[in-house]
Design a protein around this motif. Structure first.
Motif, PDB file in Angstrom:
ATOM      1  N   TRP A 162       0.821  -1.205   0.000  1.00 42.60           N
ATOM      2  CA  TRP A 162       0.000   0.000   0.000  1.00 42.60           C
ATOM      3  C   TRP A 162       0.861   1.264   0.000  1.00 42.60           C
ATOM      4  CZ3 TRP A 162      -4.462   2.201  -0.935  1.00 42.60           C
ATOM      5  CH2 TRP A 162      -4.698   3.484  -0.416  1.00 42.60           C
ATOM      6  N   PHE A 163       1.820   1.342   0.898  1.00 41.19           N
ATOM      7  CA  PHE A 163       2.612   2.568   0.988  1.00 41.19           C
ATOM      8  C   PHE A 163       3.525   2.754  -0.217  1.00 41.19           C
ATOM      9  CE2 PHE A 163       1.379   2.315   5.497  1.00 41.19           C
ATOM     10  CZ  PHE A 163       0.949   3.623   5.664  1.00 41.19           C
ATOM     11  N   ARG A 164       3.760   1.691  -0.972  1.00 40.02           N
ATOM     12  CA  ARG A 164       4.504   1.833  -2.219  1.00 40.02           C
ATOM     13  C   ARG A 164       3.584   2.218  -3.376  1.00 40.02           C
ATOM     14  NH1 ARG A 164       7.415  -2.087  -4.645  1.00 40.02           N
ATOM     15  NH2 ARG A 164       8.970  -0.515  -5.246  1.00 40.02           N
ATOM     16  N   HIS A 165       2.258   2.049  -3.220  1.00 37.19           N
ATOM     17  CA  HIS A 165       1.323   2.232  -4.336  1.00 37.19           C
ATOM     18  C   HIS A 165       0.085   3.038  -3.925  1.00 37.19           C
ATOM     19  CE1 HIS A 165       3.607  -1.488  -5.319  1.00 37.19           C
ATOM     20  NE2 HIS A 165       3.535  -1.029  -6.556  1.00 37.19           N
ATOM     21  N   VAL A 178      12.601   4.271  -0.549  1.00 35.49           N
ATOM     22  CA  VAL A 178      13.353   5.177   0.310  1.00 35.49           C
ATOM     23  C   VAL A 178      13.932   6.291  -0.559  1.00 35.49           C
ATOM     24  CG1 VAL A 178      15.393   5.390   1.777  1.00 35.49           C
ATOM     25  CG2 VAL A 178      13.864   3.430   2.047  1.00 35.49           C
ATOM     26  N   GLY A 179      13.708   7.530  -0.152  1.00 31.63           N
ATOM     27  CA  GLY A 179      14.119   8.688  -0.941  1.00 31.63           C
ATOM     28  C   GLY A 179      12.982   9.345  -1.693  1.00 31.63           C
ATOM     29  N   VAL A 218      12.189   7.756   4.574  1.00 29.21           N
ATOM     30  CA  VAL A 218      13.529   7.343   4.991  1.00 29.21           C
ATOM     31  C   VAL A 218      13.570   5.877   5.416  1.00 29.21           C
ATOM     32  CG1 VAL A 218      14.197   9.678   5.652  1.00 29.21           C
ATOM     33  CG2 VAL A 218      13.193   8.166   7.364  1.00 29.21           C
ATOM     34  N   LYS A 219      12.416   5.236   5.549  1.00 30.51           N
ATOM     35  CA  LYS A 219      12.334   3.800   5.830  1.00 30.51           C
ATOM     36  C   LYS A 219      11.057   3.284   5.190  1.00 30.51           C
ATOM     37  CE  LYS A 219      11.516   0.455   9.569  1.00 30.51           C
ATOM     38  NZ  LYS A 219      12.503  -0.585   9.186  1.00 30.51           N
ATOM     39  N   LEU A 220      11.146   2.111   4.555  1.00 35.41           N
ATOM     40  CA  LEU A 220       9.964   1.511   3.945  1.00 35.41           C
ATOM     41  C   LEU A 220      10.237   0.035   3.728  1.00 35.41           C
ATOM     42  CD1 LEU A 220       7.131   1.827   2.732  1.00 35.41           C
ATOM     43  CD2 LEU A 220       8.190   2.463   0.567  1.00 35.41           C
ATOM     44  N   ASP A 221       9.632  -0.813   4.572  1.00 39.40           N
ATOM     45  CA  ASP A 221       9.772  -2.258   4.439  1.00 39.40           C
ATOM     46  C   ASP A 221       8.621  -2.913   5.201  1.00 39.40           C
ATOM     47  OD1 ASP A 221      10.511  -2.214   7.192  1.00 39.40           O
ATOM     48  OD2 ASP A 221      12.635  -2.096   6.673  1.00 39.40           O
ATOM     49  N   THR A 222       8.671  -4.227   5.349  1.00 39.82           N
ATOM     50  CA  THR A 222       7.566  -4.929   6.005  1.00 39.82           C
ATOM     51  C   THR A 222       7.507  -4.669   7.502  1.00 39.82           C
ATOM     52  OG1 THR A 222       8.941  -6.919   6.170  1.00 39.82           O
ATOM     53  CG2 THR A 222       7.405  -6.782   4.299  1.00 39.82           C
ATOM     54  N   GLU A 223       8.508  -3.983   8.049  1.00 43.54           N
ATOM     55  CA  GLU A 223       8.473  -3.621   9.464  1.00 43.54           C
ATOM     56  C   GLU A 223       7.859  -2.252   9.689  1.00 43.54           C
ATOM     57  OE1 GLU A 223      12.442  -3.980  10.908  1.00 43.54           O
ATOM     58  OE2 GLU A 223      12.388  -6.172  10.947  1.00 43.54           O
ATOM     59  N   GLY A 224       7.716  -1.453   8.621  1.00 45.09           N
ATOM     60  CA  GLY A 224       7.090  -0.156   8.800  1.00 45.09           C
ATOM     61  C   GLY A 224       7.571   0.897   7.821  1.00 45.09           C
ATOM     62  N   ILE A 225       7.146   2.122   8.065  1.00 46.49           N
ATOM     63  CA  ILE A 225       7.498   3.271   7.231  1.00 46.49           C
ATOM     64  C   ILE A 225       7.813   4.452   8.129  1.00 46.49           C
ATOM     65  CG2 ILE A 225       5.035   3.882   6.979  1.00 46.49           C
ATOM     66  CD1 ILE A 225       5.757   5.104   4.235  1.00 46.49           C
ATOM     67  N   HIS A 261       5.438   4.530  11.430  1.00 45.21           N
ATOM     68  CA  HIS A 261       4.469   3.466  11.694  1.00 45.21           C
ATOM     69  C   HIS A 261       5.224   2.143  11.734  1.00 45.21           C
ATOM     70  CE1 HIS A 261       1.190   6.260  10.882  1.00 45.21           C
ATOM     71  NE2 HIS A 261       1.698   6.525   9.689  1.00 45.21           N
ATOM     72  N   TRP A 262       4.912   1.312  12.735  1.00 41.41           N
ATOM     73  CA  TRP A 262       5.516  -0.011  12.861  1.00 41.41           C
ATOM     74  C   TRP A 262       4.450  -1.071  12.606  1.00 41.41           C
ATOM     75  CZ3 TRP A 262       6.590   3.972  16.219  1.00 41.41           C
ATOM     76  CH2 TRP A 262       7.933   4.340  16.379  1.00 41.41           C
ATOM     77  N   PHE A 263       4.821  -2.131  11.867  1.00 47.96           N
ATOM     78  CA  PHE A 263       3.916  -3.238  11.564  1.00 47.96           C
ATOM     79  C   PHE A 263       4.468  -4.511  12.201  1.00 47.96           C
ATOM     80  CE2 PHE A 263       4.202  -1.083   7.146  1.00 47.96           C
ATOM     81  CZ  PHE A 263       3.474   0.015   7.586  1.00 47.96           C
ATOM     82  N   GLU A 264       3.603  -5.274  12.849  1.00 50.44           N
ATOM     83  CA  GLU A 264       4.005  -6.554  13.436  1.00 50.44           C
ATOM     84  C   GLU A 264       2.915  -7.581  13.166  1.00 50.44           C
ATOM     85  OE1 GLU A 264       4.892  -8.577  17.804  1.00 50.44           O
ATOM     86  OE2 GLU A 264       4.861  -6.381  17.600  1.00 50.44           O
ATOM     87  N   ALA A 265       3.294  -8.650  12.469  1.00 46.92           N
ATOM     88  CA  ALA A 265       2.331  -9.704  12.158  1.00 46.92           C
ATOM     89  C   ALA A 265       1.801 -10.325  13.446  1.00 46.92           C
ATOM     90  CB  ALA A 265       2.976 -10.768  11.284  1.00 46.92           C
ATOM     91  N   ALA A 266       0.500 -10.589  13.469  1.00 48.89           N
ATOM     92  CA  ALA A 266      -0.151 -11.191  14.631  1.00 48.89           C
ATOM     93  C   ALA A 266      -1.259 -12.107  14.144  1.00 48.89           C
ATOM     94  CB  ALA A 266      -0.711 -10.101  15.546  1.00 48.89           C
ATOM     95  N   LEU A 267      -1.758 -12.943  15.042  1.00 45.68           N
ATOM     96  CA  LEU A 267      -2.842 -13.843  14.685  1.00 45.68           C
ATOM     97  C   LEU A 267      -4.054 -13.037  14.235  1.00 45.68           C
ATOM     98  CD1 LEU A 267      -3.828 -16.789  14.619  1.00 45.68           C
ATOM     99  CD2 LEU A 267      -4.671 -16.456  16.966  1.00 45.68           C
ATOM    100  N   GLY A 268      -4.476 -13.218  12.996  1.00 48.30           N
ATOM    101  CA  GLY A 268      -5.665 -12.542  12.487  1.00 48.30           C
ATOM    102  C   GLY A 268      -5.436 -11.178  11.885  1.00 48.30           C
ATOM    103  N   GLY A 269      -4.185 -10.710  11.865  1.00 51.55           N
ATOM    104  CA  GLY A 269      -3.969  -9.377  11.286  1.00 51.55           C
ATOM    105  C   GLY A 269      -2.602  -8.809  11.623  1.00 51.55           C
TER     106      GLY A 269
END
Length: 217
Positions: free
Chosen positions: A53-56, A95-96, A120-127, A143-151
């Motif tokens: 999403w954040f890439r598109h 990034v950039g 300055v940061k963009l990956d599956t751990e956050g932006i 924003h930080w992303f962490e996989a969890a049960l159900g979402g």
């Protein structure tokens, strides 16, 4: 001239309440504002979907047979405009890249933000996005992303101002009086809880549709 606030999109899904998240607004030692959110679980959304999403963010999507700006679907009431410069070779954000973000928290023209921020940061751990003025980092949004049960467990932190002597005596008082007031900060907390919660309503379908398109090609 300030951008005009467009009519709300006719999307009637329920948005999450401020009470659904754990939020905090504090003033740091040199006077910058720190706003944090621990969102309720973002159901059926994965970190990989969020990275996509954040890439598109740019472009359009179809909702109930109507074609809308993806950025405006993300928050059908408050979002006005999004654009990007310095995309990657594939045309997506990297990034950039620099995002221009135009929105009005709570649809209040007094809370209108028109800001250009660098990724300055963009990956599956956050932006993480930053805005610099006068050689100072005046805004940081992570924003930080962490996989969890159900979402996904999703945390957000915004800092407005600089934590140094120049920030304390010059920059922060100007920022907080003319560009990002305390009341805007409280309005942003609600806005961000709503837009992050809205991912549940559209992102899983949009992501699957995009995977299908890519598999066809």
């Amino acid at each position: 001239m300030k951008p005009s606030l467009p009519s709300p999109l006719p999307l009637n899904w329920p948005m999450k309440s401020l009470a659904s998240a754990c939020t905090n607004f504090s003033v740091m030692p040199y006077g910058s504002y720190e706003l944090t959110i621990e969102h309720e679980l973002i159901r059926n959304v994965t970190p990989r979907m969020l990275l996509w999403w954040f890439r598109h963010i740019g472009g359009t999507m179809t909702v109930e047979t109507h074609n809308y700006s993806r950025y405006r679907v993300w928050h059908p009431l408050d979002h006005i405009h999004w654009s990007m410069t310095k995309p990657g070779p594939d045309g997506a954000a990297q990034v950039g890249s620099r995002f221009r973000i135009v929105e009005a928290f709570g649809r209040n023209p007094d809370y209108l933000v028109d800001s250009v921020e660098t990724v300055v940061k963009l990956d599956t751990e956050g932006i993480r996005l930053v805005r610099r003025e006068l050689g100072q980092e005046v805004l940081s949004l992570q924003h930080w992303f962490e996989a969890a049960l159900g979402g996904t467990l999703y945390r957000s932190r915004m800092q407005v101002g600089a934590e140094n002597a120049f920030g304390q005596y010059v920059l922060n008082p100007l920022l907080h009086r003319f560009l990002f007031t305390r009341t805007m900060g409280h309005a942003w907390l609600r806005h961000n809880v709503e837009e992050v919660g809205n991912f549940e309503h559209f992102l899983p379908n949009l992501y699957q549709q995009q995977l299908h398109v890519e598999s066809v090609w």
